[in-house]
Write a protein that holds these residues in place. Sequence first.
Motif, PDB file in Angstrom:
ATOM      1  N   PHE A 173       0.835  -1.201   0.000  1.00 39.80           N
ATOM      2  CA  PHE A 173       0.000   0.000   0.000  1.00 39.80           C
ATOM      3  C   PHE A 173       0.868   1.249   0.000  1.00 39.80           C
ATOM      4  CE2 PHE A 173      -2.960  -3.226   1.195  1.00 39.80           C
ATOM      5  CZ  PHE A 173      -4.162  -2.794   0.665  1.00 39.80           C
ATOM      6  N   THR A 174       0.576   2.158  -0.906  1.00 40.29           N
ATOM      7  CA  THR A 174       1.366   3.378  -1.062  1.00 40.29           C
ATOM      8  C   THR A 174       1.418   4.177   0.233  1.00 40.29           C
ATOM      9  OG1 THR A 174       0.757   3.499  -3.403  1.00 40.29           O
ATOM     10  CG2 THR A 174       1.593   5.515  -2.378  1.00 40.29           C
ATOM     11  N   ASP A 175       0.297   4.264   0.945  1.00 35.28           N
ATOM     12  CA  ASP A 175       0.247   5.096   2.148  1.00 35.28           C
ATOM     13  C   ASP A 175       0.976   4.479   3.341  1.00 35.28           C
ATOM     14  OD1 ASP A 175      -1.245   7.086   0.872  1.00 35.28           O
ATOM     15  OD2 ASP A 175      -3.135   6.056   1.307  1.00 35.28           O
ATOM     16  N   LEU A 176       1.173   3.156   3.333  1.00 34.34           N
ATOM     17  CA  LEU A 176       1.914   2.481   4.404  1.00 34.34           C
ATOM     18  C   LEU A 176       2.579   1.248   3.783  1.00 34.34           C
ATOM     19  CD1 LEU A 176       2.707   2.423   7.362  1.00 34.34           C
ATOM     20  CD2 LEU A 176       0.601   1.161   7.866  1.00 34.34           C
ATOM     21  N   PRO A 177       3.742   1.444   3.159  1.00 42.88           N
ATOM     22  CA  PRO A 177       4.377   0.340   2.422  1.00 42.88           C
ATOM     23  C   PRO A 177       4.868  -0.773   3.349  1.00 42.88           C
ATOM     24  CG  PRO A 177       5.254   2.493   1.767  1.00 42.88           C
ATOM     25  CD  PRO A 177       4.465   2.702   3.027  1.00 42.88           C
ATOM     26  N   GLY A 178       5.084  -1.934   2.730  1.00 41.59           N
ATOM     27  CA  GLY A 178       5.693  -3.043   3.440  1.00 41.59           C
ATOM     28  C   GLY A 178       4.699  -3.929   4.153  1.00 41.59           C
ATOM     29  N   ASN A 179       5.249  -4.987   4.750  1.00 33.91           N
ATOM     30  CA  ASN A 179       4.452  -5.954   5.505  1.00 33.91           C
ATOM     31  C   ASN A 179       4.425  -5.525   6.960  1.00 33.91           C
ATOM     32  OD1 ASN A 179       3.209  -8.161   6.608  1.00 33.91           O
ATOM     33  ND2 ASN A 179       4.696  -9.672   5.913  1.00 33.91           N
ATOM     34  N   GLY A 180       3.235  -5.453   7.522  1.00 32.22           N
ATOM     35  CA  GLY A 180       3.109  -5.051   8.916  1.00 32.22           C
ATOM     36  C   GLY A 180       1.752  -5.423   9.467  1.00 32.22           C
ATOM     37  N   GLU A 181       1.475  -4.985  10.691  1.00 37.51           N
ATOM     38  CA  GLU A 181       0.200  -5.324  11.329  1.00 37.51           C
ATOM     39  C   GLU A 181      -0.990  -4.812  10.534  1.00 37.51           C
ATOM     40  OE1 GLU A 181       0.534  -3.804  15.318  1.00 37.51           O
ATOM     41  OE2 GLU A 181       1.101  -5.788  16.082  1.00 37.51           O
ATOM     42  N   HIS A 182      -0.794  -3.765   9.746  1.00 36.29           N
ATOM     43  CA  HIS A 182      -1.912  -3.216   8.979  1.00 36.29           C
ATOM     44  C   HIS A 182      -2.461  -4.234   7.981  1.00 36.29           C
ATOM     45  CE1 HIS A 182       1.588  -2.493   6.455  1.00 36.29           C
ATOM     46  NE2 HIS A 182       0.821  -2.205   5.418  1.00 36.29           N
ATOM     47  N   LEU A 183      -1.613  -5.151   7.503  1.00 34.58           N
ATOM     48  CA  LEU A 183      -2.080  -6.156   6.548  1.00 34.58           C
ATOM     49  C   LEU A 183      -2.881  -7.263   7.226  1.00 34.58           C
ATOM     50  CD1 LEU A 183       0.924  -6.569   4.086  1.00 34.58           C
ATOM     51  CD2 LEU A 183      -1.045  -5.028   3.932  1.00 34.58           C
ATOM     52  N   LYS A 184      -2.804  -7.363   8.536  1.00 30.12           N
ATOM     53  CA  LYS A 184      -3.601  -8.333   9.282  1.00 30.12           C
ATOM     54  C   LYS A 184      -4.900  -7.723   9.795  1.00 30.12           C
ATOM     55  CE  LYS A 184       0.468 -10.908  10.867  1.00 30.12           C
ATOM     56  NZ  LYS A 184       1.232 -11.375  12.063  1.00 30.12           N
ATOM     57  N   SER A 185      -5.159  -6.489   9.427  1.00 28.85           N
ATOM     58  CA  SER A 185      -6.353  -5.764   9.845  1.00 28.85           C
ATOM     59  C   SER A 185      -7.418  -5.841   8.765  1.00 28.85           C
ATOM     60  CB  SER A 185      -5.998  -4.292  10.115  1.00 28.85           C
ATOM     61  OG  SER A 185      -4.912  -4.184  11.004  1.00 28.85           O
ATOM     62  N   GLY A 186      -8.567  -5.254   9.069  1.00 26.87           N
ATOM     63  CA  GLY A 186      -9.540  -5.006   8.021  1.00 26.87           C
ATOM     64  C   GLY A 186      -9.081  -3.786   7.246  1.00 26.87           C
ATOM     65  N   ILE A 187      -8.748  -3.961   5.975  1.00 29.63           N
ATOM     66  CA  ILE A 187      -8.223  -2.863   5.153  1.00 29.63           C
ATOM     67  C   ILE A 187      -9.396  -2.219   4.437  1.00 29.63           C
ATOM     68  CG2 ILE A 187      -6.615  -2.233   3.311  1.00 29.63           C
ATOM     69  CD1 ILE A 187      -5.140  -4.917   3.994  1.00 29.63           C
ATOM     70  N   ILE A 188      -9.776  -1.037   4.874  1.00 27.82           N
ATOM     71  CA  ILE A 188     -10.994  -0.373   4.399  1.00 27.82           C
ATOM     72  C   ILE A 188     -10.628   0.695   3.384  1.00 27.82           C
ATOM     73  CG2 ILE A 188     -13.005   0.986   5.056  1.00 27.82           C
ATOM     74  CD1 ILE A 188     -12.770  -0.316   7.842  1.00 27.82           C
ATOM     75  N   MET A 189     -11.030   0.470   2.147  1.00 34.76           N
ATOM     76  CA  MET A 189     -10.758   1.423   1.082  1.00 34.76           C
ATOM     77  C   MET A 189     -12.015   2.240   0.831  1.00 34.76           C
ATOM     78  SD  MET A 189      -8.324  -1.125  -1.132  1.00 34.76           S
ATOM     79  CE  MET A 189      -8.693  -2.588  -0.138  1.00 34.76           C
ATOM     80  N   ALA A 190     -12.217   3.204   1.713  1.00 36.72           N
ATOM     81  CA  ALA A 190     -13.341   4.147   1.661  1.00 36.72           C
ATOM     82  C   ALA A 190     -12.962   5.287   2.592  1.00 36.72           C
ATOM     83  CB  ALA A 190     -14.635   3.486   2.103  1.00 36.72           C
ATOM     84  N   PRO A 191     -12.271   6.311   2.086  1.00 37.50           N
ATOM     85  CA  PRO A 191     -11.617   7.283   2.958  1.00 37.50           C
ATOM     86  C   PRO A 191     -12.513   8.318   3.622  1.00 37.50           C
ATOM     87  CG  PRO A 191     -11.226   7.825   0.658  1.00 37.50           C
ATOM     88  CD  PRO A 191     -11.932   6.512   0.673  1.00 37.50           C
ATOM     89  N   SER A 192     -13.803   8.347   3.263  1.00 41.05           N
ATOM     90  CA  SER A 192     -14.676   9.356   3.863  1.00 41.05           C
ATOM     91  C   SER A 192     -16.131   8.922   3.788  1.00 41.05           C
ATOM     92  CB  SER A 192     -14.522  10.707   3.141  1.00 41.05           C
ATOM     93  OG  SER A 192     -15.054  10.625   1.824  1.00 41.05           O
ATOM     94  N   LEU A 193     -16.964   9.540   4.617  1.00 42.82           N
ATOM     95  CA  LEU A 193     -18.405   9.290   4.533  1.00 42.82           C
ATOM     96  C   LEU A 193     -18.954   9.754   3.193  1.00 42.82           C
ATOM     97  CD1 LEU A 193     -19.628  10.308   8.116  1.00 42.82           C
ATOM     98  CD2 LEU A 193     -19.099   8.025   7.257  1.00 42.82           C
TER      99      LEU A 193
END
Length: 535
Positions: A343-363
């Motif tokens: 992911f461009t905003d947080l590159p590499g392998n990390g805890e974020h990849l084990k999360s729910g990755i929500i691609m919807a930046p605003s209401l």
Amino acid sequence: MQSFSPDALIIGGGHNGLVCAYYLARAGMKVRILEARDVIGGAAVTEEFHPGFCNSTASYTVSLLQPKIIADMGLVERGYRVIERPKSNFLPLGDGQYLLLGGSLAATQQEIARFSESDAARLPEYYAMLETAATILRDLALEIPPNSGGGALAMLAGIKTARRFAGLSPLQQHEIIKLFTLSARELLDQWFESGPIKAAFGFDAIVGNYASPDTPGSAYVLLHHVFGEVNGKHGQWGHVIGGMGRITELMAEACREARIEICLDTPVDHVLVERGTAVGVRTARGEEIRASKIIANVGPKLLYDRLIDPADLPADFRRMMTGYQCGSGSFRMNLALRGLPDFTDLPGNGEHLKSGIIMAPSLDYMDRAYQDARRHGWSREPVVEMLIPSLVDDSLAPAGQHVASLFCQQFAPQLPDGRHWQEERGAAVASILAVVERHAPGFGELILGQMALSPFDLERKFGLIGGDIFHGRMSLDQLWAARPVIGAAGYKGPIQGLYMCGSGTHPGGGVTGAPGHNAANAILRERGFLGRWLG
């Protein structure tokens, strides 16, 4: 297993049907489950979708499964294991910005403070408000709602519910009423000032909800997704080792030990009704099977619109069911990946990849997705949540490779202008993958294989009318004593001997097991057991 003449027939072998069957059998009833597919589990199944790659086909993450049911069915002893998400949600926001929630209250506050110190300070109060309401939902989840015309038991249930609410402070009552009536945006605007924080919490309001975050009542759907727990921790979500199908495999094991007969490849074509009483079913092969109790683990719309002759239903009930709303706006994809996305905003392998990755930046993004779906039939920039369960469960993919679950909104149950999902599926998939590609360039090159399930596919494969993952909209007019409709809230409609035990009954959708538990309780009460077998 040797066949027998059953006391109860259950239509559908999803998790609620297995739970209901288990409790009935534990009370001494002879139970047979009729499942249309060649695998048990309904929408909670793990299947190979590409050579060497397995994943939870439809339902894909766990939190709402009732601890009482886990204990009663001995699921942990049988091998049930859930890995908690180290972080709850990761929202890539663009321009190098992101929001990563979960882990601990302090960690989440520190993350939110990067956007708003005021919002970080208010977070504990917001969580406390949600927990107060969630506690009531947890208490009500395993109870039979008060039912119109239900007599003394319904009256007592209504009094008990009212006392719970009356015991809260005026402020707590005020906040709960807002949760049930406001839109998600209205609620979140009263708590927070930062757009990304509102997006992170507002996402739960549109999961399985074909609606905008501006739709009145959408705040309740947000609440529905936070009243669960994992490993005793409230509000947590996690991955079941072996996928969601592991849950139903273990439930089926418990059922078989209880001498329940499970018949696969046995779709039910019709419920037999004689003189106002359900007496059996006719299968698609023309076999008639009779029992004193017929229990439907399919959705109310499928049961009453397709399996029962309209002439066997009272006119008022038919009218109410005509207005019963289905269609969660959901599209599911399972992907076989040669490697991990970056992911461009947080590159590499990390805890974020084990999360729910929500691609919807605003209401506003979520609202545009819904409005686009209303006009076009599906959103050209949909809401996409990605999970990568193979990061915690290496049984799902070959070494060094991965599987991804994509849960996507907003996709209309029926397309306008005479178009059909079989024609539009490919274009919808392209729009979904384009969203992921925008946040993780090169993602498309990682894909080795895929399974795409449009609303039509979800209906055809799992019997989810309109692709509705909840068996019916989770709105105030279809909740608690009005689910599925007024007068049928006690897991029983207008036909004697016919019951419901699926997510179209209280407390609604998700892998909870609660409707199955409660339906069994209602049936046993009628038989004079007064629920003591469920205590």
